[in-house]
Design an enzyme around this catalytic site. Structure first.
Site, PDB file in Angstrom:
ATOM      1  N   SER A 163      43.411   4.111  38.069  1.00 20.24           N
ATOM      2  CA  SER A 163      44.172   4.444  37.130  1.00 20.24           C
ATOM      3  C   SER A 163      45.256   5.634  37.902  1.00 20.24           C
ATOM      4  O   SER A 163      44.601   6.380  38.599  1.00 20.24           O
ATOM      5  CB  SER A 163      43.664   5.294  35.866  1.00 20.24           C
ATOM      6  OG  SER A 163      44.694   5.894  35.012  1.00 20.24           O
ATOM      7  N   TYR A 167      37.241  10.689  31.064  1.00 16.75           N
ATOM      8  CA  TYR A 167      37.789   9.071  31.481  1.00 16.75           C
ATOM      9  C   TYR A 167      38.278   9.306  32.861  1.00 16.75           C
ATOM     10  O   TYR A 167      38.151   8.417  33.754  1.00 16.75           O
ATOM     11  CB  TYR A 167      38.725   8.855  30.577  1.00 16.75           C
ATOM     12  CG  TYR A 167      39.595   7.595  31.071  1.00 16.75           C
ATOM     13  CD1 TYR A 167      38.977   6.074  31.169  1.00 16.75           C
ATOM     14  CD2 TYR A 167      41.021   7.728  31.550  1.00 16.75           C
ATOM     15  CE1 TYR A 167      39.805   5.232  31.637  1.00 16.75           C
ATOM     16  CE2 TYR A 167      41.693   6.795  32.028  1.00 16.75           C
ATOM     17  CZ  TYR A 167      41.039   5.576  32.107  1.00 16.75           C
ATOM     18  OH  TYR A 167      41.862   4.340  32.436  1.00 16.75           O
ATOM     19  N   ASN A 221      45.001   3.887  20.802  1.00 19.99           N
ATOM     20  CA  ASN A 221      45.110   5.261  21.735  1.00 19.99           C
ATOM     21  C   ASN A 221      46.291   5.230  22.284  1.00 19.99           C
ATOM     22  O   ASN A 221      46.772   6.082  22.861  1.00 19.99           O
ATOM     23  CB  ASN A 221      43.846   5.385  22.593  1.00 19.99           C
ATOM     24  CG  ASN A 221      42.702   5.531  21.790  1.00 19.99           C
ATOM     25  OD1 ASN A 221      42.601   6.742  21.077  1.00 19.99           O
ATOM     26  ND2 ASN A 221      41.705   4.847  21.713  1.00 19.99           N
ATOM     27  N   LYS A 227      37.049   7.253  36.697  1.00 21.89           N
ATOM     28  CA  LYS A 227      37.809   6.596  37.765  1.00 21.89           C
ATOM     29  C   LYS A 227      37.618   7.096  39.110  1.00 21.89           C
ATOM     30  O   LYS A 227      37.607   6.647  40.100  1.00 21.89           O
ATOM     31  CB  LYS A 227      39.259   6.594  37.296  1.00 21.89           C
ATOM     32  CG  LYS A 227      39.411   5.811  35.972  1.00 21.89           C
ATOM     33  CD  LYS A 227      39.235   4.394  36.307  1.00 21.89           C
ATOM     34  CE  LYS A 227      39.491   3.647  35.113  1.00 21.89           C
ATOM     35  NZ  LYS A 227      38.861   1.950  35.148  1.00 21.89           N
TER      36      LYS A 227
END
Length: 332
Positions: free
Chosen positions: A124, A148, A197, A152
Site C-alpha cells: 500500500s 494497518y 471505510n 504493510k
C-alpha cells in the site's frame, strides 16, 4: 502459470482472478470469507464461463496452506489476504498484527517448505506516510502512522530479509494507491460489510439511498477545492498490474517495490461530482472536521511500473464511477 491467490474472493482478489484467467493463467483462490462470501464464486463463474478452483482456509493455518500448496503446486502466490481498515487497526492492533504479519509469516513458511518461492504482495502507498515530495516514487522515505500501515511496511521488510537470505526468492511488493470501480459486468465490485471505510463505496451507498450523506473530512487543505486529493485507480487496471507482475516474477529474483497508480490526483469533491454524473442525481455530503493523520495530497509516480512491467493505467475517473454505479445497482 498456475497461481494461488490468497484473499482471492475479496475486492481486488476477485478482479485479479478474472484478469489472470482471461490472460490464460490457472488460478486457485484461497479465502476464509472474512470480508466476502461464496456468492463471489458464482459471479466469477458467470463472468469467466467456468468456476475457478477454490479452497477455504485461513492464512494462519500452516497445515491447511501446505495441503493446498502441495495439491496444486502453483508457480507463484499473489498475497491479498489481510485486514485493511486504518481506523479499525487503531482499535484492534493485535488482530491486525496477528492476521497480517503472523499470517504472512505462516504463508511464507508453508511456501518455503513446499519449494514455492515467488510472491506478489498486496502492499500500500500508506507506507510512504506524510509525503515529503510529490509525486511519490519508490525511493520516497518510508513512514507509517497506524497499525494497518505498520503491518504493510513490516511485511515488506520481512520479504526483503527473506530474499536477502535466499537468492531463489522473488518478492514483488505492489504499492497500491486508491483502488475503486468494478468489473464492467457489474457482477463483482467493492461491497464491504457494515459501514464502508473507503470513500467510493460510501459515496455509492449514499447514491443508492442506503446512507444519508458523504462525510467530507476537511475542506481547508492546500488543494484546489480544499478537500483531500488522492490517486484513484480502477480495480481492473490494478488487476492488470498483478498479471504483469506475475509474468515479471518468472525471470525476476530478489525484492522490489512497484507503485500502481495513475499519477493523477482527484479531490474528494471531484469524486462526488463524477459519481453524480454516473448515477444521474445529486449526492448529499457534509463537511466535517479533518481526521488526524490525513494528508492534503497523495499521488503516484508510476514510471517504474511502466519501465519494468509495461503497465500503464487506462481507465478514466468517469469509467471508475460508471462501473462502480453499475455494480451498486446490481448488489442492492
Amino acid at each position: 502459470m498456475k497461481i494461488l491467490l490468497t484473499g482471492g474472493t475479496g475486492f481486488i482478489g476477485s478482479h485479479t482472478a478474472v484478469a489472470m484467467a482471461q490472460s490464460g493463467h490457472e488460478v486457485i483462490l484461497f479465502d476464509n470469507f472474512c470480508n466476502s462470501d461464496c456468492s463471489v464464486l458464482d459471479r466469477l463463474q458467470s463472468i469467466l464461463g467456468f468456476r475457478p478452483a477454490f479452497e477455504e482456509g485461513d492464512i494462519r493455518d500452516e497445515k491447511r496452506l501446505k495441503e493446498v500448496l502441495q495439491t496444486y503446486r502453483p508457480e507463484a502466490v499473489v498475497h491479498f489476504a489481510g485486514l485493511k481498515a486504518v481506523g479499525e487497526s487503531v482499535q484492534k492492533p493485535l488482530e491486525y498484527y496477528d492476521n497480517n504479519i503472523c499470517g504472512t509469516v505462516t504463508l511464507l513458511r508453508a511456501m518455503q517448505q513446499t519449494g514455492i518461492k515467488k510472491i506478489i504482495f498486496s502492499s500500500s502507498a500508506t507506507v510512504y506516510g506524510m509525503p515529503q515530495y510529490l509525486p511519490l516514487d519508490e525511493g520516497h522515505p518510508l513512514s507509517v502512522t497506524n497499525p494497518y500501515g505498520r503491518t504493510k511496511l513490516q511485511i515488506e521488510e520481512i520479504l526483503s530479509d527473506l530474499c536477502a537470505s535466499d537468492p531463489q526468492w522473488s518478492a514483488i511488493c505492489l504499492r497500491y494507491f486508491n483502488p475503486i470501480g468494478a468489473h464492467e459486468s457489474g457482477l463483482i465490485g467493492e461491497n464491504p460489510r457494515g459501514i464502508p471505510n473507503n470513500l467510493l463505496p460510501y459515496v455509492a451507498r449514499v447514491a443508492a439511498g442506503q446512507l444519508q450523506a458523504v462525510q467530507v473530512f476537511g475542506n481547508d487543505y492546500d488543494t484546489p477545492d480544499g478537500t483531500g486529493v488522492r490517486d484513484y485507480i480502477h480495480v481492473m487496471d490494478l488487476a492488470d498490474g498483478h498479471v504483469r507482475a506475475a509474468q515479471y516474477s518468472q525471470t525476476h529474483r530478489g525484492w522490489i517495490a512497484i507503485n500502481l497508480g495513475t499519477g493523477v490526483g482527484y479531490s474528494v469533491l471531484d469524486i462526488i461530482h463524477a459519481y453524480e454524473k454516473a448515477c444521474g442525481h445529486p449526492i448529499a455530503y457534509r463537511i466535517t472536521e479533518r481526521r488526524p493523520g490525513d494528508v492534503a495530497s497523495n499521488w503516484a509516480n508510476p514510471q517504474r511500473a511502466f519501465e519494468l512491467l509495461g503497465w500503464k493505467a487506462r481507465y478514466t475517473l468517469e469509467d471508475m464511477c460508471r462501473d462502480s454505479w453499475r455494480f451498486q445497482q446490481n448488489c442492492r
